[in-house]
Design a protein around this motif. Structure first.
Motif, PDB file in Angstrom:
ATOM      1  N   THR A  63     -62.617 -25.961  43.346  1.00 56.10           N
ATOM      2  CA  THR A  63     -61.926 -24.787  43.381  1.00 56.10           C
ATOM      3  C   THR A  63     -63.120 -23.940  42.796  1.00 56.10           C
ATOM      4  O   THR A  63     -63.699 -24.029  42.051  1.00 56.10           O
ATOM      5  N   ASN A  66     -48.541 -30.188  38.328  1.00 57.76           N
ATOM      6  CA  ASN A  66     -49.526 -29.999  38.615  1.00 57.76           C
ATOM      7  C   ASN A  66     -49.631 -29.313  40.371  1.00 57.76           C
ATOM      8  O   ASN A  66     -50.217 -29.957  41.267  1.00 57.76           O
ATOM      9  N   GLN A  97     -58.325 -25.825  33.030  1.00 62.45           N
ATOM     10  CA  GLN A  97     -58.854 -24.852  34.115  1.00 62.45           C
ATOM     11  C   GLN A  97     -59.593 -25.167  35.086  1.00 62.45           C
ATOM     12  O   GLN A  97     -61.032 -25.571  33.997  1.00 62.45           O
ATOM     13  N   SER A  98     -60.742 -25.182  36.131  1.00 58.16           N
ATOM     14  CA  SER A  98     -61.800 -24.993  36.748  1.00 58.16           C
ATOM     15  C   SER A  98     -62.198 -24.360  37.809  1.00 58.16           C
ATOM     16  O   SER A  98     -61.118 -23.752  38.020  1.00 58.16           O
ATOM     17  N   LYS A 115     -58.991 -29.966  41.745  1.00 59.80           N
ATOM     18  CA  LYS A 115     -59.076 -28.744  40.682  1.00 59.80           C
ATOM     19  C   LYS A 115     -61.452 -28.748  40.487  1.00 59.80           C
ATOM     20  O   LYS A 115     -61.726 -27.461  40.251  1.00 59.80           O
TER      21      LYS A 115
END
Length: 261
Positions: free
Chosen positions: A153, A196, A93-94, A150
């Motif tokens: 984010t 994704n 996760q980012s 990502k």
């Protein structure tokens, strides 16, 4: 006996003075910056990419145009460790780690840390294309298209703009290469995209973070004034970013349709 009263003029002057004294406090209370930008995942893909960036060797000047396959391959091989870190980031996760205490110029400089890893991927894809291996090149571009959003984010508009540029390139190249892919290669690349999911960027949250950063940087009162005076320019930038994001979603759908056909 009459009691002395205030002259009406002095009453109004006192009221006006009180308003001016209390206005900054009211602005600070009602329009102050937010606190933390949220919880950060651990491990954090953004930090993983930043670490990879620090280990990448000097980029060839003509990395995106050179036909010297051996030179480009040597560059890729010398950065295998960074490529391994990039692969790790794909599964993480980012969230951009925003530090509101960092001056704007430092933050803008730090926002570019994703460029070197992305350019390394571009070199890797170029080597595959020069070696007539469109499947391997498509794998890299699929990776770029997933990783780019990502890395925006939780960030500011500058993070979104940088990520969008690389995502656009990756999707356009992917669409260009798809007709040359075998059925097996198409299925493999399609799996990367479909597993994704790509959601539209929430630009209301981006605006909030921009506002919070400005108020932390300049103080609530001055920051609010700067935001108000520059609102038209910010609106234009956000509108362009929204258009770009819509186009990226369209390109992604086009790539998925082509890969699935």
């Amino acid at each position: 006996m009459r009691k002395a009263g205030w002259n009406p003029i002095w009453k109004w002057l006192a009221i006006i003075a009180m308003i001016f004294l209390l206005a900054p406090l009211a602005i600070a209370l009602l329009n102050g910056p937010g606190g933390s930008s949220g919880l950060y995942p651990s491990p954090n893909a953004y930090e993983t990419i930043s670490n990879a960036s620090r280990s990448i060797t000097r980029l060839p000047f003509d990395y995106d145009t050179s036909d010297d396959v051996e030179m480009l391959k040597e560059y890729v091989e010398s950065n295998r460790e960074a490529l391994s870190e990039i692969d790790k980031a794909l599964t993480q996760q980012s969230r951009v780690p925003l530090d509101y205490t960092v001056p704007l110029d430092e933050l803008l400089n730090a926002s570019g840390t994703v460029r070197l890893p992305m350019r390394l991927l571009i070199v890797q894809a170029r080597v595959a294309e020069l070696e007539e291996n469109p499947g391997a090149a498509a794998d890299v571009y699929a990776k770029m298209s997933v990783l780019s959003p990502k890395l925006a984010t939780g960030g500011l508009l500058v993070h979104v703009m940088i990520a969008s540029a690389y995502e656009t390139m990756a999707l356009e190249k992917l669409i260009e290469l798809t007709p040359r892919l075998s059925a097996v290669e198409k299925k493999r690349v399609l799996s990367v995209l479909t597993t994704n999911a790509r959601k539209p960027i929430d630009f209301d949250l981006v605006r909030e973070r921009e506002s919070d950063y400005c108020k932390h940087e300049h103080g609530t009162v001055r920051g609010s004034i700067l935001l108000w005076s520059g609102s038209a320019l910010v609106d234009q930038q956000v509108d362009r970013a929204i258009e770009t994001d819509d186009e990226l979603l369209r390109l992604r759908d086009e790539a998925i349709d082509l890969l699935g056909s």
